[in-house]
Write an enzyme that holds these catalytic residues in place. Structure first.
Site, PDB file in Angstrom:
ATOM      1  CE  LYS A   1     -18.085  20.282   9.799  1.00  0.00           C
ATOM      2  NZ  LYS A   1     -16.011  20.454   9.249  1.00  0.00           N
TER       3      LYS A   1
ATOM      4  CB  SER B   1      -0.976  -0.053   1.198  1.00  0.00           C
ATOM      5  OG  SER B   1      -1.813  -0.979   0.985  1.00  0.00           O
TER       6      SER B   1
END
Length: 305
Positions: free
Chosen positions: A175, A123
């Site tokens: 949000k 990764s």
């Protein structure tokens, strides 16, 4: 006092002054030598002549200014003629991996960079390796895991069992929609998926560009799975099987670098003080102090799972 005695004492003073001068010279040289020996013991070989830099990248990758500074020193030191980067990392944050890649590409523009993959270099660890010109891995190195992930706990059922409610005032529904204290909305999950997809396309693009893989060959390696070093070589993710010796041999084979250069380690300047210094150094190096000290919210990770 007779003239003979005056001449005798004057001669003695001249000899004393001469001997004092040479004693000062030898004392200065001795002090200089001691300082050189001390600096070698504390900081490694003096970097006056041409050499190969060695930087070790281990543990979880975070945005690390001290590692960046060590790599910047490698970049700006004229006597560094090549860099060997050893990587033992399952990955880390996408931002930290991106910063490493960009710094390594800057170095590679002016001097050769070789990556040596250890037990695990997957990764984000593989993103760092992509910043080099040549990638070497052991046959059983775990690498690949090309993908991006974001995880967060969901404790809403536990909170309901305990009768706990989290009250939130937000400027909009998206949000902070991804939170352990509230079930994510379909719109919030879709927004986060777009974030993941965009970062994944960036990672995939790096593999396509740096390893010259396209189409089905790229699809085969970029689905998140891990590979051994032997399979990674067959798939075009690395260039050779081996370790540090093979990295030195590769650099020696380059016409742009004189053969047989010594290798000098460049280590990030993590602060050490007191008997707990090794613990602090480990925590700082792996970004854990930040994780323990603050709730920083969900982050994008490129990490082997």
């Amino acid at each position: 006092m007779t003239g003979f005695e005056r001449d005798f004492y004057e001669e003695r003073r001249r000899k004393w002054r001469r001997s004092a001068f040479w004693r000062g010279v030898f004392a200065t040289l001795g002090l200089l030598g001691a300082l050189i020996v001390l600096s070698v013991w504390l900081f490694g070989t003096p970097r006056f002549s041409n050499h190969i830099a060695h930087v070790d990248l281990s543990g979880v990758i975070y945005d690390d200014p001290l590692m960046d500074e060590a790599l910047r020193m490698v970049e700006e030191t004229d006597s560094v003629k090549a860099l060997i980067l050893t990587i033992s990392s399952p990955g880390g944050t996408t931002v930290g991996s991106e910063a490493l890649f960009e710094r390594l590409r800057k170095i590679a523009e002016i001097k050769p960079v070789v990556s040596v993959l250890g037990e695990v270099a997957a990764s984000g660890g593989y993103i760092a390796a992509l910043g080099s010109d040549y990638i070497i891995a052991r046959g059983n190195t775990v690498t690949g895991s090309i993908g991006v992930i974001m995880e967060y706990p969901d404790v809403t059922d536990l909170m309901a069992t305990l009768g706990i409610n989290m009250q939130t005032i937000r400027s909009s529904e998206l949000k902070a929609d991804l939170t352990p204290y509230r079930k994510a909305s379909a719109e919030g999950l879709a927004a986060e998926q777009k974030l993941i997809d965009e970062s994944y396309q960036w990672f995939r693009g790096l593999v396509e560009e740096r390893r010259n893989l396209t189409g089905a060959a790229l699809d085969q390696v970029a689905d998140g799975r891990v590979f051994t070093g032997r399979v990674a070589l067959q798939l075009g993710l690395i260039d050779a099987i081996g370790g540090f010796d093979e990295a030195e041999d590769y650099i020696d084979s380059l016409d742009s670098v004189e053969a047989g250069l010594p290798v000098d380690p460049y280590t990030p300047d993590y602060q050490e003080s007191g008997f707990l210094a090794p613990v602090g150094k480990f925590l700082a190096k792996n970004g854990m102090l930040e994780r323990f000290s603050t709730q920083s919210g969900p982050r994008l990770y490129s990490i082997a799972k």
